[in-house]
Design a protein around this motif. Structure first.
Motif, PDB file in Angstrom:
ATOM      1  N   VAL A 102      40.911 133.392   7.096  1.00  0.00           N
ATOM      2  CA  VAL A 102      42.089 132.947   6.364  1.00  0.00           C
ATOM      3  C   VAL A 102      41.730 132.017   5.212  1.00  0.00           C
ATOM      4  O   VAL A 102      42.330 132.022   4.152  1.00  0.00           O
ATOM      5  N   ASP A 103      40.686 131.209   5.422  1.00  0.00           N
ATOM      6  CA  ASP A 103      40.305 130.221   4.424  1.00  0.00           C
ATOM      7  C   ASP A 103      39.227 130.697   3.461  1.00  0.00           C
ATOM      8  O   ASP A 103      38.823 129.974   2.583  1.00  0.00           O
ATOM      9  N   GLY A 104      38.753 131.904   3.679  1.00  0.00           N
ATOM     10  CA  GLY A 104      37.584 132.320   2.908  1.00  0.00           C
ATOM     11  C   GLY A 104      37.896 132.583   1.453  1.00  0.00           C
ATOM     12  O   GLY A 104      39.028 132.828   1.080  1.00  0.00           O
ATOM     13  N   SER A 105      36.866 132.518   0.626  1.00  0.00           N
ATOM     14  CA  SER A 105      37.010 132.982  -0.741  1.00  0.00           C
ATOM     15  C   SER A 105      35.664 133.520  -1.179  1.00  0.00           C
ATOM     16  O   SER A 105      34.655 133.312  -0.532  1.00  0.00           O
ATOM     17  N   GLY A 106      35.685 134.233  -2.273  1.00  0.00           N
ATOM     18  CA  GLY A 106      34.441 134.780  -2.789  1.00  0.00           C
ATOM     19  C   GLY A 106      33.846 135.844  -1.881  1.00  0.00           C
ATOM     20  O   GLY A 106      32.651 136.110  -1.942  1.00  0.00           O
ATOM     21  N   GLY A 107      34.672 136.456  -1.043  1.00  0.00           N
ATOM     22  CA  GLY A 107      34.162 137.538  -0.217  1.00  0.00           C
ATOM     23  C   GLY A 107      33.378 137.068   0.995  1.00  0.00           C
ATOM     24  O   GLY A 107      32.826 137.874   1.736  1.00  0.00           O
ATOM     25  N   LYS A 108      33.346 135.766   1.194  1.00  0.00           N
ATOM     26  CA  LYS A 108      32.543 135.243   2.303  1.00  0.00           C
ATOM     27  C   LYS A 108      33.226 135.497   3.637  1.00  0.00           C
ATOM     28  O   LYS A 108      34.429 135.316   3.765  1.00  0.00           O
ATOM     29  N   GLY A 109      32.454 135.913   4.618  1.00  0.00           N
ATOM     30  CA  GLY A 109      32.962 136.013   5.976  1.00  0.00           C
ATOM     31  C   GLY A 109      33.766 137.257   6.274  1.00  0.00           C
ATOM     32  O   GLY A 109      34.200 137.452   7.405  1.00  0.00           O
ATOM     33  N   ILE A 110      33.981 138.102   5.265  1.00  0.00           N
ATOM     34  CA  ILE A 110      34.755 139.317   5.514  1.00  0.00           C
ATOM     35  C   ILE A 110      33.910 140.311   6.306  1.00  0.00           C
ATOM     36  O   ILE A 110      32.738 140.503   6.006  1.00  0.00           O
ATOM     37  N   VAL A 111      34.521 140.899   7.326  1.00  0.00           N
ATOM     38  CA  VAL A 111      33.810 141.920   8.097  1.00  0.00           C
ATOM     39  C   VAL A 111      34.560 143.242   7.954  1.00  0.00           C
ATOM     40  O   VAL A 111      35.745 143.341   8.267  1.00  0.00           O
ATOM     41  N   ILE A 112      33.855 144.244   7.430  1.00  0.00           N
ATOM     42  CA  ILE A 112      34.445 145.558   7.273  1.00  0.00           C
ATOM     43  C   ILE A 112      34.049 146.381   8.479  1.00  0.00           C
ATOM     44  O   ILE A 112      32.909 146.828   8.613  1.00  0.00           O
ATOM     45  N   GLY A 113      35.003 146.531   9.392  1.00  0.00           N
ATOM     46  CA  GLY A 113      34.722 147.116  10.700  1.00  0.00           C
ATOM     47  C   GLY A 113      33.942 148.422  10.679  1.00  0.00           C
ATOM     48  O   GLY A 113      32.907 148.534  11.333  1.00  0.00           O
ATOM     49  N   PRO A 114      34.422 149.420   9.933  1.00  0.00           N
ATOM     50  CA  PRO A 114      33.753 150.726   9.980  1.00  0.00           C
ATOM     51  C   PRO A 114      32.294 150.658   9.534  1.00  0.00           C
ATOM     52  O   PRO A 114      31.525 151.563   9.801  1.00  0.00           O
ATOM     53  N   ARG A 115      31.930 149.586   8.833  1.00  0.00           N
ATOM     54  CA  ARG A 115      30.558 149.524   8.337  1.00  0.00           C
ATOM     55  C   ARG A 115      29.698 148.517   9.086  1.00  0.00           C
ATOM     56  O   ARG A 115      28.521 148.334   8.763  1.00  0.00           O
ATOM     57  N   ALA A 116      30.319 147.805  10.006  1.00  0.00           N
ATOM     58  CA  ALA A 116      29.571 146.737  10.670  1.00  0.00           C
ATOM     59  C   ALA A 116      28.818 147.263  11.876  1.00  0.00           C
ATOM     60  O   ALA A 116      29.226 148.244  12.500  1.00  0.00           O
TER      61      ALA A 116
END
Lengths: 549, 316
Positions: free
Chosen positions: A371-385
């Motif tokens: 929720v607090d992230g910015s700059g793409g940090k911490g995002i997890v793209i499930g199908p690719r993880a």
């Protein structure tokens, strides 16, 4: 079909340029035709000139403390006039609703009483600042500048990915990409009527002046920057210069008796409006982090006393929180009585146990965003993880569901991009910028298109190896030559005005490492390897008196 | 104008001038080692280092050492590379007042330094010195052509002028102080770019007292000490006129202006023979003048308060 586009393949996602292979969409017809005669070597040679131009002008962004060149792709992105008018209306609508929401949050709180949004969403937000409660801006504007991130889904519809209401950066690229491109590929421009973007600084200045405290006849506006080591420093300097106002650092400001002044060679000079590009937490050591040396002590009290305007307003972060984002369509209906022009991405709040369970089961099919992230940090793209990442993610989500939202993956649209001497499809997003002067929300025709340069990459942030594209909004035929408002002086752009970093907000979330903080906010006192090295450079700037004098 | 920005501009002027002058000095120095069969390299190098205010190693004062210290030392603002980097860093922080072309010029210069350094290693350092001279000329040429003659320009030129006084007096010192290891006056003139103007002015052989006079007192040659002092004075007068009320009524208002003015009148009203007789002490005095004037400018225009420390209890 020209050689350039040989081997260009279309995938599942929407392609900006082609509906089918070899047939450009209407908005791209002119571009496609103009590019046909150019061969790959020629285009690559021009791209080299383009990147040399950027190197010479110092177009770098600071990433992990290093200045890195910022790639500008040579193939522009084109948006037709009609399509743009949807974006324009949608963005303005969102800004209006979010303005109303912020006024409500820091005022009566009717939205909570009416149970549109639970109060807990606000009180648990790290960006909610009690210090801002009851602080009413002179012309009611809190979101002077915003950047609303959009992507285009498989069906070709624009969807909102997030709102940036604090210090959205990247507009300097919009201005400078255009200038650089027009130098390198003038013939492409000749065949198009492209809405100009150079107006932005004068619009911004007008909005900032309009927000000045009452009874100030000729307000003094300044841009407040954390300093040269901030990743978006270039942008701060560009905006200050093109508005013709001072670019100040915290140490240039002094606040006494609720009056903010800047230190000049001619003594102290009053400041009325501060376009600050420093996070709330660092802005005023009296109210926030007492260890901040990049802010100005007392500035918030001065704002409360109505003696200075802070733009964007303190506390806006509650409204660009990724969790609050899920309520924005409701807010549009609630405050404006309208249906949203632009849809959100399909998003799930993790506010009830059943949803959490379902999300945990479906992690490999969802995108999870902090929720607090910015700059793409911490995002997890499930199908690719991989398994391990998903396992770690599940633990974190279970521990603190409030910190996450889940979205269905969107196959970001692709746009032709020069990669290794060939044109290939790459994923893009779009950040339009809006300026609110209190009378009208004006949306800069263009916005920043970010492009993910690695093949198939969906995260387009420049810190993740992204670049940008010049974004052309075509003029509607009728008003092609009419300037929109005669009273705005157009500010000329020079080739050296090139930007530094369009990534996210100026500063990441607090709680990053101290190193990150010092880079993002230039905490002068932070004793880390990076800042020590920086301090060395800083000393060299002003200490050589000792060297030979 | 913001004090911080004014200070940056002042230092850009100083650093670029410093890089330029240092390149000139080193160019002459290295050429001399090649051309003069009788020269004692160690002594010449040790003298040069001492003159530029660098510590002198007893045994290793050779040309390589000189170049490492005065040309390539990134960490030292007295070296060419260090000064140009510092100028560029200052410019980065003053981009909103500096003309875009000047910024770009400094940035391009800075970006080219690694390659210049490699070339200097391979083909000798002359190409680097020429590069630095040309780039410095470009920076000041652009300042001349693209900056308003407002405070920003005045601070830039003030910095350049004070640095020039300092460097020219150091260059003259190479001749005066170094005894029999000293370079000839011809070389001294060459290292300030004054050789040809001197020849055109005096037509003929280089004569030691005339050469000293030329470098110290010539009003028409822009790198002479006198001309540089005069320029600094003019900048200070203008700055005071724009920032000090009633400046015209009490004469000279600023300490820096007084310091520079005194040095200028010393040169102006002392007879040349007298001046030459006391040359070593006068040169030292000029260098002290620069340092004092620089300090006075800093105090008058740039001083900012020490950072305040806030504790949460004071939040009230």
């Amino acid at each position: 079909m020209a050689d350039l586009f040989d081997g260009y393949s279309l995938g599942e996602q929407w392609d900006e340029m082609f509906g089918e292979v070899g047939r450009a969409r209407p908005a791209y017809a002119g571009l496609f035709a103009s590019m046909q005669p150019i061969d790959g070597d020629e285009l690559a040679a021009r791209a080299d000139v383009l990147s040399q131009t950027y190197r010479d002008a110092g177009v770098t962004f600071a990433h992990a403390g290093e200045e890195q060149p910022f790639p500008l792709d040579i193939v522009p992105r084109v948006i037709g006039a009609e399509e743009w008018s949807v974006i324009e209306r949608g963005v303005a609508q969102r800004v209006h609703a979010l303005e109303a929401f912020l006024a409500d949050v820091y005022g009566a709180g009717q939205v909570f009483a009416d149970r549109v949004v639970p109060r807990s969403v606000i009180t648990t937000s790290s960006h909610f600042h009690r210090q801002a409660h009851g602080l009413v801006p002179p012309n009611g504007v809190r979101v002077h500048v915003s950047g609303i991130d959009l992507v285009r889904d498989e069906a070709g519809d624009f969807r909102v990915l997030e709102d940036n209401l604090r210090s959205p950066s990247g507009v300097s690229y919009v201005i400078t990409n255009r200038a650089a491109m027009s130098q390198v590929l003038p013939e492409l421009f000749a065949d198009h009527r492209i809405q100009p973007v150079a107006d932005y600084p004068s619009r911004l200045l007008a909005a900032l002046k309009a927000s000045a405290p009452a009874n100030v006849a000729d307000p003094t506006v300044v841009v407040l920057t954390p300093g040269v080591y901030n990743s978006a420093y270039f942008e701060h300097a560009l905006l200050a210069r093109q508005m013709g106002v001072e670019l100040v650092e915290g140490r240039d400001l002094v606040c006494a008796g609720n009056q903010v002044s800047m230190r000049t060679t001619d003594g102290q000079q009053r400041v009325d409006v501060i376009y600050r590009r420093i996070d709330d937490e660092f802005l005023d050591p009296v109210h926030f982090r007492p260890d901040s040396v990049i802010g100005c002590a007392g500035v918030l009290n001065a704002a409360r006393a109505g003696r200075v305007t802070i733009a964007n307003a303190v506390g806006n972060g509650v409204a660009d929180d990724k969790l609050l984002y899920t309520w924005v369509p409701d807010l549009i209906r609630y405050y404006l009585g309208e249906e949203p022009v632009l849809q959100n991405a399909d998003t799930y709040r993790l506010d009830d146990p059943d949803t959490v369970e379902w999300v945990l089961e479906s992690l490999d099919q969802l995108v999870l965003k902090p929720v607090d992230g910015s700059g793409g940090k911490g995002i997890v793209i499930g199908p690719r993880a991989d398994e391990r990442t998903l396992g770690e993610l599940a633990v974190k989500v279970r521990a603190r569901p409030r910190d996450w939202i889940a979205q269905k993956p969107i196959g970001l649209s692709t746009c032709p991009t020069l990669v290794g001497g060939r044109i290939a499809p790459r994923h893009v997003d779009l950040r339009p910028f809006a300026v609110n002067d209190g009378d009208r929300v004006w949306v800069l025709p263009g916005g920043l298109t970010r492009v993910a340069l690695p093949e198939g990459e969906l995260v387009v942030n420049s810190s993740q190896g992204g670049g940008s594209k010049d974004t052309w909004v075509l003029s509607p035929p009728r008003q092609a030559t009419e300037p929109e408002e005669a009273d705005l002086t157009r500010i000329e752009f020079t080739a050296a005005d090139l930007p530094e970093d369009p990534v996210g907000q100026d500063a990441g979330p607090l709680g990053d490492t101290v190193v990150g903080q010092s880079q993002q906010q230039q905490q002068a006192g932070a004793e880390t390897a990076v800042s020590a090295a920086r301090a060395g450079a800083e000393t060299a700037v002003s200490a050589p008196r000792g060297a030979r004098c | 104008m913001l004090s911080r920005i004014a200070e940056s501009l002042f230092w850009i002027g100083r650093y670029v001038e410093r890089a330029d002058d240092t390149a000139r000095i080193l160019d002459v120095h290295t050429q001399r080692l090649v051309e003069d069969p009788w020269i004692d390299e160690r002594r010449a190098c040790a003298n040069l280092l001492a003159l530029m205010g660098s510590p002198v190693p007893d045994s290793e004062a050779d040309t390589e050492r000189v170049l490492a210290t005065l040309a390539f030392d990134r960490a030292s603002p007295s070296s060419i590379v260090g000064a140009l980097s510092a100028a560029r860093e200052n410019a980065r922080g003053a981009r909103e007042v500096l003309s875009a072309e000047i910024w770009e010029s400094l940035n391009v210069t800075h970006n080219a330094l690694p390659q210049q350094r490699t070339m200097a290693r391979r083909y000798g350092p002359h190409s680097l010195f020429r590069f630095v001279r040309e780039r410095s000329a470009m920076v000041f040429g652009l300042a001349d052509a693209t900056m308003s003659r407002d405070e920003s320009w005045l601070f830039l030129i003030l910095g350049r002028s004070l640095e020039r006084v300092d460097m020219t007096s150091r260059i003259i010192s190479t001749r005066v102080l170094a005894g029999d290891a000293a370079p000839s006056w011809t070389l001294v003139l060459r290292s300030t770019g004054a050789y040809e103007p001197y020849l055109r002015t005096y037509r003929g052989m280089v004569n030691s007292s005339r050469a000293a006079e030329f470098l110290l007192l010539d009003r028409l040659f822009p790198r002479s000490v006198f001309a540089a002092l005069e320029q600094a004075e003019a900048c200070l007068a203008e700055l005071e006129r724009s920032t000090v009320r009633d400046a015209a009524r009490i004469g000279v208002a600023g300490e820096a202006h007084r310091i520079v003015g005194r040095a200028r009148t010393m040169l102006e009203f002392m007879s040349p023979p007298e001046l030459l007789a006391q040359l070593p002490s006068r040169l030292e005095e000029l260098q002290r003048t620069c340092s004092a004037a620089s300090a006075a400018v800093t105090h008058r225009f740039f001083t900012e308060q020490a950072p305040q420390v806030w504790v949460p209890e004071e939040a009230g």
